[in-house]
Design an enzyme around this catalytic site. Structure first.
Site, PDB file in Angstrom:
ATOM      1  N   TYR A 132      49.386 -14.845  15.848  1.00  8.60           N
ATOM      2  CA  TYR A 132      48.980 -15.912  14.934  1.00  8.60           C
ATOM      3  C   TYR A 132      48.975 -15.426  13.491  1.00  8.60           C
ATOM      4  CZ  TYR A 132      45.819 -19.179  12.567  1.00  8.60           C
ATOM      5  OH  TYR A 132      45.253 -20.054  11.678  1.00  8.60           O
ATOM      6  N   VAL A 133      48.335 -14.291  13.257  1.00 10.42           N
ATOM      7  CA  VAL A 133      48.237 -13.747  11.901  1.00 10.42           C
ATOM      8  C   VAL A 133      49.622 -13.440  11.341  1.00 10.42           C
ATOM      9  CG1 VAL A 133      47.468 -11.741  10.564  1.00 10.42           C
ATOM     10  CG2 VAL A 133      45.893 -12.874  12.141  1.00 10.42           C
TER      11      VAL A 133
END
Length: 217
Positions: A132-133
């Site tokens: 996600y990051v």
């Protein structure tokens, strides 16, 4: 009256933004994957168009953006632990939105990201969170490098509490929470303020009224 395309138009922040934009005289164009969302979103004031973020390509995005003067990328791959969707939605959806805006001749582009995604991740970071990051980080980098008139908003931990109307907004802020309604208010204010072009701001709850926070950030 401005038409504003919202990619990920059925998301929680997006629905708050639809209400906010409608109330201020804009026309939100909600881009969604499922026809079954139409009635709900139209009742909130949106024009609804179908767009499958993962299955369709930049040319389809450009067609979906027709008649719009700005694009807001508010999509996310969800919290279901699906690593692949972090790439296909959070990253590739953003890249195709950028390309679609360029094809459609739309310069204004506002992107919802997340706090801290440029910071190095610890070695023991959980795989889904890492995906996600990295997706958000790379999407933001691509937008900054585009020729678009961009703004990137990086909220802290999102809550469904009622809007407060006041926030803390700056290039870097201490970690904290912020309501989705206040995020939407900031997005709308940025769309109405050309001084926000070329800015990347972190956002949490605070004591500064939204309009003042955007004007002074």
């Amino acid at each position: 009256m401005t038409q504003i395309a919202i990619v990920g138009g059925h998301g929680k922040v997006a629905q708050q933004l639809i209400t906010t934009l409608s109330a201020s005289g804009h026309t939100p164009v909600a881009l969604v994957r499922k026809e079954e969302y139409r009635e709900e979103l139209e009742s909130q004031g949106a024009v609804v168009r179908l767009l499958d973020i993962e299955a369709q390509e930049a040319a389809d995005y450009a067609a979906a953006f027709e008649g719009c003067q700005a694009v807001v990328f508010a999509a996310g791959g969800g919290a279901d632990g699906n690593i692949e969707r972090k790439r296909t939605v959070d990253l590739e959806g953003s890249l195709k939105s950028i390309a679609g805006a360029e094809r459609a001749g739309i310069r204004r582009f506002v992107q919802v990201s997340a706090m801290g995604v440029d910071q190095p991740l610890p070695d023991d970071t959980e795989d889904v969170w890492r995906a996600y990051v990295e997706a958000k980080r790379d999407a933001d980098a691509a937008l900054r490098e585009s020729g678009l008139a961009w703004t990137i908003i990086r909220p802290g931990a999102l809550t469904d509490d009622p809007a407060t109307g006041s926030v803390t907004l700056a290039e870097s802020v201490d970690r904290g929470e912020v309501t989705r309604a206040d995020v939407a208010a900031v997005l709308a204010a940025c769309l109405d303020d050309d001084a926000s072009v070329g800015k990347q701001w972190e956002l949490v709850g605070g004591s500064t009224p939204v309009a003042d926070a955007v004007a002074s950030a």
